[in-house]
Enzyme design. Structure first.
Site, PDB file in Angstrom:
ATOM      1  N   ARG A   1      -3.260  48.966  56.689  1.00 44.32           N
ATOM      2  CA  ARG A   1      -2.673  49.326  57.505  1.00 44.32           C
ATOM      3  C   ARG A   1      -2.987  49.553  58.925  1.00 44.32           C
ATOM      4  NH1 ARG A   1      -1.021  53.664  53.649  1.00 44.32           N
ATOM      5  NH2 ARG A   1      -2.846  52.717  52.890  1.00 44.32           N
TER       6      ARG A   1
ATOM      7  N   GLN B   1      -0.167  26.918  49.314  1.00 42.96           N
ATOM      8  CA  GLN B   1      -1.066  27.225  48.094  1.00 42.96           C
ATOM      9  C   GLN B   1      -0.343  26.737  46.783  1.00 42.96           C
ATOM     10  OE1 GLN B   1      -1.248  29.864  50.632  1.00 42.96           O
ATOM     11  NE2 GLN B   1      -2.525  28.477  51.412  1.00 42.96           N
TER      12      GLN B   1
ATOM     13  N   GLY C   1       2.705   7.374  46.509  1.00 42.27           N
ATOM     14  CA  GLY C   1       1.843   7.044  47.662  1.00 42.27           C
ATOM     15  C   GLY C   1       1.914   8.178  48.624  1.00 42.27           C
TER      16      GLY C   1
ATOM     17  N   ASP D   1      -2.427  21.734  47.037  1.00 38.94           N
ATOM     18  CA  ASP D   1      -2.691  20.364  47.284  1.00 38.94           C
ATOM     19  C   ASP D   1      -1.807  19.564  46.223  1.00 38.94           C
ATOM     20  OD1 ASP D   1      -4.153  21.411  49.472  1.00 38.94           O
ATOM     21  OD2 ASP D   1      -6.040  21.237  48.155  1.00 38.94           O
TER      22      ASP D   1
ATOM     23  N   LYS E   1       4.503  16.605  51.707  1.00 39.23           N
ATOM     24  CA  LYS E   1       5.322  15.212  51.708  1.00 39.23           C
ATOM     25  C   LYS E   1       6.841  15.643  51.151  1.00 39.23           C
ATOM     26  CE  LYS E   1       5.941  11.007  49.198  1.00 39.23           C
ATOM     27  NZ  LYS E   1       5.457   9.652  48.793  1.00 39.23           N
TER      28      LYS E   1
ATOM     29  N   HIS F   1      -1.484  21.047  54.917  1.00 41.35           N
ATOM     30  CA  HIS F   1      -0.015  20.198  54.620  1.00 41.35           C
ATOM     31  C   HIS F   1      -0.119  18.830  55.062  1.00 41.35           C
ATOM     32  CE1 HIS F   1       1.829  23.963  53.050  1.00 41.35           C
ATOM     33  NE2 HIS F   1       0.783  23.764  52.392  1.00 41.35           N
TER      34      HIS F   1
HETATM   35  P1  GDP Z   1      -0.218  20.136  50.037  1.00 39.04           P
HETATM   36  O1  GDP Z   1      -1.112  21.054  50.483  1.00 39.04           O
HETATM   37  O2  GDP Z   1       0.464  20.386  48.808  1.00 39.04           O
HETATM   38  O3  GDP Z   1       0.703  19.761  51.075  1.00 39.04           O
HETATM   39  O4  GDP Z   1      -1.010  18.742  49.811  1.00 39.04           O
HETATM   40  P2  GDP Z   1      -2.210  18.395  50.653  1.00 39.04           P
HETATM   41  O5  GDP Z   1      -1.527  17.630  51.978  1.00 39.04           O
HETATM   42  O6  GDP Z   1      -3.329  19.133  50.929  1.00 39.04           O
HETATM   43  O7  GDP Z   1      -2.770  17.160  49.734  1.00 39.04           O
HETATM   44  C1  GDP Z   1      -2.071  16.042  49.068  1.00 39.04           C
HETATM   45  C2  GDP Z   1      -2.663  14.710  49.505  1.00 39.04           C
HETATM   46  O8  GDP Z   1      -1.975  13.762  48.509  1.00 39.04           O
HETATM   47  C3  GDP Z   1      -2.384  14.223  50.967  1.00 39.04           C
HETATM   48  O9  GDP Z   1      -3.442  13.676  51.521  1.00 39.04           O
HETATM   49  C4  GDP Z   1      -1.222  13.351  50.787  1.00 39.04           C
HETATM   50  O10 GDP Z   1      -1.087  12.575  51.895  1.00 39.04           O
HETATM   51  C5  GDP Z   1      -1.359  12.568  49.458  1.00 39.04           C
HETATM   52  N1  GDP Z   1      -0.392  12.390  48.767  1.00 39.04           N
HETATM   53  C6  GDP Z   1       0.964  12.977  48.450  1.00 39.04           C
HETATM   54  N2  GDP Z   1       1.523  12.395  47.803  1.00 39.04           N
HETATM   55  C7  GDP Z   1       0.930  11.401  47.379  1.00 39.04           C
HETATM   56  C8  GDP Z   1       1.286  10.148  46.215  1.00 39.04           C
HETATM   57  O11 GDP Z   1       2.082  10.079  45.522  1.00 39.04           O
HETATM   58  N3  GDP Z   1       0.202   9.513  46.170  1.00 39.04           N
HETATM   59  C9  GDP Z   1      -1.076   9.332  46.898  1.00 39.04           C
HETATM   60  N4  GDP Z   1      -1.925   8.551  46.522  1.00 39.04           N
HETATM   61  N5  GDP Z   1      -1.278  10.492  47.766  1.00 39.04           N
HETATM   62  C10 GDP Z   1      -0.430  11.258  48.062  1.00 39.04           C
HETATM   63  P1  IMO Z   2      -2.317  24.266  50.320  1.00 37.77           P
HETATM   64  O1  IMO Z   2      -0.991  25.135  50.756  1.00 37.77           O
HETATM   65  C1  IMO Z   2      -5.716  24.346  47.936  1.00 37.77           C
HETATM   66  C2  IMO Z   2      -8.143  28.079  47.792  1.00 37.77           C
HETATM   67  C3  IMO Z   2      -9.495  28.094  48.551  1.00 37.77           C
HETATM   68  C4  IMO Z   2     -10.210  29.298  47.598  1.00 37.77           C
HETATM   69  C5  IMO Z   2      -9.018  30.259  47.434  1.00 37.77           C
HETATM   70  C6  IMO Z   2      -9.344  31.478  48.525  1.00 37.77           C
HETATM   71  O2  IMO Z   2      -2.858  23.322  50.979  1.00 37.77           O
HETATM   72  O3  IMO Z   2      -2.078  24.061  49.153  1.00 37.77           O
HETATM   73  P2  IMO Z   2      -8.712  31.670  51.031  1.00 37.77           P
HETATM   74  O4  IMO Z   2      -9.148  30.819  52.295  1.00 37.77           O
HETATM   75  O5  IMO Z   2      -7.191  31.354  50.738  1.00 37.77           O
HETATM   76  O6  IMO Z   2      -9.134  33.094  50.949  1.00 37.77           O
HETATM   77  O7  IMO Z   2      -9.333  30.871  49.786  1.00 37.77           O
HETATM   78  O8  IMO Z   2      -7.773  29.672  47.617  1.00 37.77           O
HETATM   79  N1  IMO Z   2      -7.065  27.730  48.599  1.00 37.77           N
HETATM   80  C7  IMO Z   2      -6.264  26.622  48.627  1.00 37.77           C
HETATM   81  N2  IMO Z   2      -6.456  25.714  47.792  1.00 37.77           N
HETATM   82  N3  IMO Z   2      -4.824  24.387  48.586  1.00 37.77           N
HETATM   83  C8  IMO Z   2      -4.531  25.463  49.582  1.00 37.77           C
HETATM   84  O9  IMO Z   2      -3.415  25.346  50.175  1.00 37.77           O
HETATM   85  C9  IMO Z   2      -5.175  26.540  49.582  1.00 37.77           C
HETATM   86  N4  IMO Z   2      -5.395  27.641  50.238  1.00 37.77           N
HETATM   87  C10 IMO Z   2      -6.458  28.521  49.808  1.00 37.77           C
HETATM   88  O10 IMO Z   2     -10.187  26.818  48.225  1.00 37.77           O
HETATM   89  O11 IMO Z   2     -10.390  28.652  46.522  1.00 37.77           O
HETATM   90 MG    MG Z   3      -3.090  21.259  50.990  1.00 35.44          MG
END
Ligand code: GDP
Ligand code: IMO
Ligand code: MG
Length: 428
Positions: free
Chosen positions: A144, A226, A418, A13, A18, A41
């Site tokens: 497997r 992840q 942002g 996350d 982005k 994402h």
């Molecule tokens: P990812 O899993 O790495 O793609 O990230 P996620 O989408 O799960 O979480 C990132 C969150 O932060 C999302 O809600 C994005 O819209 C938000 N985000 C990304 N870049 C920025 C930033 O620069 N500022 C703010 N405030 N939010 C952001």
């Molecule tokens: P993105 O791609 C944040 C975390 C879960 C849990 C652990 C195992 O959006 O960054 P799972 O369901 O994979 O067996 O869970 O991994 N986890 C993530 N945390 N962002 C993710 O993906 C995640 N995918 C799995 O919260 O701790």
């Molecule tokens: Mg994410």
């Protein structure tokens, strides 16, 4: 244009989607190569938000091709929800979105096992999974007995293998975990028979596709899911996901030699978050942590859970750089730090009274860490409108410089201020 890979440098996350969306404009192929629908994402364009779990985040550009390759555990039902939603929102995916015939499938029984196991584990053992069936699907792959998309196209063989897996999971859930297994085999089959026909045109040999694209000089963008510390080998095991999230996964998860990559981009949130359980040295359980959570709108994109928040951890980041060979970083969510009087960066760990700059590989040591911090003054100005690094407040620039100094002075190609595609300072 450079071929690039994007990898989360922390616990997921970080804002990978982005950056993927941003870089898709200058790429031809966007490739998801590991993980599954545990990923969430988020892409925001002109205030409109899209969250992808299965579909690569480059899909918003009409003339770009997206691939889901063999390293992914593929959730067909989630995939269909997403392409349906994309269609409703005016995006055509036909002829430019393909899935590997070698990708393993996440079937409904995997999700039941995932949840039953989490329920069964004692409090300290629970991983806090996303419940998307990821662990059980990768377990079947390793055992497997997994079913791949190629199997789905050979119906009789699919039915036979699915039945044996179904029986095994039913017994495991009901007898061992003592939980409910409310999946009817015939109903599952009926659903997947329909799914097979819908998916048929999407299923190809993605390794061959990428190889040909590479030969033709197309620009490749690899989308990691992840983050580094959720890696099954190098992360905070057992509080990790079930795939490798570090760089090696690009090669094994696609079937192509990844020596074509020019930019190894570490996606770095300028503070730290984690969803689910496991050690987190710089976690803040106080009002400051709460403020980060609120200002960063830190809720899991897949589960909606509140993300745990803490200060930036450079010990972790240096380890991520070592593990992935990042050549550059994208610094995300700097705007979230606006309004903090004091900001801290963890530079070292203290373990049993000893100060170290090394990340400990044993979970027990990580759990004992007392972070050693440097303190920096914050800023109050709204920075979401900044498009030029020089326009940032002095203290924001100093914070970025301090962070970079702790990370082997790695260059950064953007600073994100942002969620929107436009709220970006390009520094490359
Ligand atoms: P990812 O899993 O790495 O793609 O990230 P996620 O989408 O799960 O979480 C990132 C969150 O932060 C999302 O809600 C994005 O819209 C938000 N985000 C990304 N870049 C920025 C930033 O620069 N500022 C703010 N405030 N939010 C952001
Ligand atoms: P993105 O791609 C944040 C975390 C879960 C849990 C652990 C195992 O959006 O960054 P799972 O369901 O994979 O067996 O869970 O991994 N986890 C993530 N945390 N962002 C993710 O993906 C995640 N995918 C799995 O919260 O701790
Ligand atoms: Mg994410």
């Amino acid at each position: 244009m450079p071929n690039s890979v994007i990898i989360g440098a922390q616990w997921g996350d970080e804002g990978k989607a982005k950056v993927i969306d941003y870089l898709t404009e200058e790429s031809d192929l966007v490739i998801r190569y590991q993980g599954g629908a545990n990923a969430g994402h988020t892409v925001v364009v002109n205030g409109e938000k899209f969250v992808f779990h299965m579909v690569p985040s480059g899909i918003m550009y009409p003339n770009k091709t997206c691939l889901i390759t063999n390293g992914v555990v593929f959730d067909a039902e989630q995939f269909l929800i997403e392409i349906e939603e994309l269609k409703e929102r005016g995006f055509n995916v036909n002829g430019r979105l393909f899935i590997s015939d070698l990708a393993h499938m996440v079937l409904p029984y995997h999700k039941i096992v995932d949840k039953a196991r989490e329920e069964y584990l004692s409090k300290g053992q629970k991983i806090g999974t996303t419940g998307r069936g990821i662990g059980p699907a990768y377990a079947d792959k390793a055992t497997r007995c997994g079913l791949r998309l190629g199997d789905l196209l050979r119906w009789d063989s699919f039915v036979e293998k699915a039945k044996s897996n179904y029986d095994e999971k039913k017994r495991l859930v009901e007898v061992f975990y003592g939980a409910t297994f409310d999946l009817v085999f015939e109903e599952m089959l009926a659903t997947y028979k329909k799914i097979a026909e819908i998916l048929r045109p999407f299923i190809i040999d993605t390794a061959a596709y990428i190889f040909t694209a590479k030969q033709a000089g197309k620009t490749l963008l690899f989308e990691g899911a992840q983050g580094t510390f959720l890696d099954i080998d190098h992360g905070t095991y057992p509080f990790v996901t079930s795939s490798n999230t570090v760089i090696g996964s690009v090669a094994t998860g696609t079937g192509v030699n990844a020596n074509c990559i020019d930019d190894y981009i570490g996606i770095v949130k300028v503070y730290t978050t984690r969803v689910g359980n496991g050690p987190f040295p710089t976690e803040l359980l106080d009002a400051t942590g709460h403020k980060l959570q609120q200002q960063g709108f830190e809720f899991g994109s897949t589960t909606g859970r509140e993300r745990r928040c803490g200060w930036f951890d450079s010990v972790l980041l240096r380890k991520a750089i070592q593990l992935n060979g990042f050549t550059t970083m994208a610094l995300m969510k700097l705007d979230v730090l606006t309004g903090f009087e004091e900001l801290k960066i963890c530079t070292h760990y203290k373990i049993d009274g000893e100060v170290t700059d090394q990340y400990p590989t044993q979970l027990e040591d990580l759990a004992k860490v007392e972070p050693v911090y440097i303190s920096l003054p914050g800023w109050t100005e709204d920075i979401t409108g900044c498009r030029d690094f020089d326009a940032l407040p002095e203290n924001a620039k100093k914070y970025v410089a301090a962070l970079q100094a702790q990370c082997y002075n790695l260059p950064y190609l953007m600073v994100s201020v942002g969620p929107d595609r436009a709220e970006t300072i390009i520094t490359r």
